[in-house]
Design an enzyme around this catalytic site. Sequence first.
Site, PDB file in Angstrom:
ATOM      1  CB  SER A  12      53.294  15.815  -1.191  1.00 54.18           C
ATOM      2  OG  SER A  12      53.247  17.209  -1.429  1.00 54.18           O
TER       3      SER A  12
ATOM      4  CG  HIS B 245      44.173  22.433   6.093  1.00 57.36           C
ATOM      5  ND1 HIS B 245      44.940  23.259   5.319  1.00 57.36           N
ATOM      6  CD2 HIS B 245      44.369  21.173   5.618  1.00 57.36           C
ATOM      7  CE1 HIS B 245      45.560  22.536   4.394  1.00 57.36           C
ATOM      8  NE2 HIS B 245      45.227  21.265   4.556  1.00 57.36           N
TER       9      HIS B 245
ATOM     10  CG  ASN C 219      41.260  19.084   2.577  1.00 55.65           C
ATOM     11  OD1 ASN C 219      40.223  19.621   2.180  1.00 55.65           O
ATOM     12  ND2 ASN C 219      42.254  19.762   3.142  1.00 55.65           N
TER      13      ASN C 219
ATOM     14  CD  GLU D  90      45.569  24.604   1.956  1.00 53.79           C
ATOM     15  OE1 GLU D  90      44.355  24.363   1.834  1.00 53.79           O
ATOM     16  OE2 GLU D  90      46.459  23.887   1.450  1.00 53.79           O
TER      17      GLU D  90
ATOM     18  CD  GLU E 131      47.351  17.979   6.495  1.00 52.65           C
ATOM     19  OE1 GLU E 131      47.126  17.156   5.619  1.00 52.65           O
ATOM     20  OE2 GLU E 131      46.824  19.107   6.527  1.00 52.65           O
TER      21      GLU E 131
ATOM     22  N   GLY F  89      50.981  20.237  -0.712  1.00 53.07           N
ATOM     23  CA  GLY F  89      50.817  20.719  -2.077  1.00 53.07           C
ATOM     24  C   GLY F  89      52.127  21.031  -2.784  1.00 53.07           C
TER      25      GLY F  89
ATOM     26  CE  LYS G  53      44.441  20.976   0.525  1.00 55.25           C
ATOM     27  NZ  LYS G  53      45.841  21.313   0.492  1.00 55.25           N
TER      28      LYS G  53
END
Length: 287
Positions: free
Chosen positions: A245, A127, A41, A129, A199, A205, A43
Amino acid sequence: MIPPDWLVSGAVMHRIGELPLHVRHPNSEDCQMVQPVIAGNWKMNKTVAEAINFASSLRNAFPTPPQVEVIIAPPFTALHAVAEVLRGSAVRLAAQNLHEAEKGAFTGEISAGMLREVGCTYVIVGHSERRTLFGEGDQMIHRKLRTALSADLKPILCIGETLKEREEGRMQNVVERQLKEGLNNLNPDDISRLLIAYEPVWAIGTGRTATPDQAEEAHLLIREWIAGRYGGERAAATAILYGGSVTPKNIADLMREPDINGALVGGASLDIGSFVQLVGYSSIPEV
Ligand code: PGA
């Protein structure tokens, strides 16, 4: 035939609700194995030129298709160019998001049909985010799943708890709510066309990955939840990816867990060397 109240995960089988009971099934070769999936991904990273470079190198890195399903999710602007580079290869293309409507006055949005036309096979939905920075809730995510499925896109549904929720002991609640409201009575045929990515938000991240045990616990929970509603065979055939991660250093340990069928990788998917290593995780030597 696997009895409806049994669950197969990897090469183990147990009765739903009877935990922990990892009994190796005598006919484990009957068990359906899920093809491992490694998805990158990107992003909001990479220009068209950078994306073309990456895609050409990826294509050249695997003259014969790898044993895993390889997926990359470039930003919208690079999808068309990357699709051209990957045409005829085994690498599949995913979009990072879609709008729930088929078309209309939604400035700045992209429809499922547009993504299909440009060559996407998959689309990431929900996701963290999108959930936290763009206010997407479970109901909207469910509508997006339906839209994707009806356009013949395979959704990768992302779920996972925040650090606070984990610390309050609510991981299971949160994951089950996201499954219940996100999937919201999709039919078994729809379930067979989607992937789930666990996730944990605290691992995305941050460099702080879930341990293989923590990830496996959540994955087993997800598989059991699916088994409870859709039966053990459907659950066994569902690809459940871990994200947060993931790097070439920790992927092999994660992938050894019976309920981890793949990885959704952000940061470490941006560098071609690292992504190629992730795809070839099975040949990373044990340390
Ligand atoms: P990360 O991102 O690998 O950089 O933690 C994962 C993701 O957001 O899918």
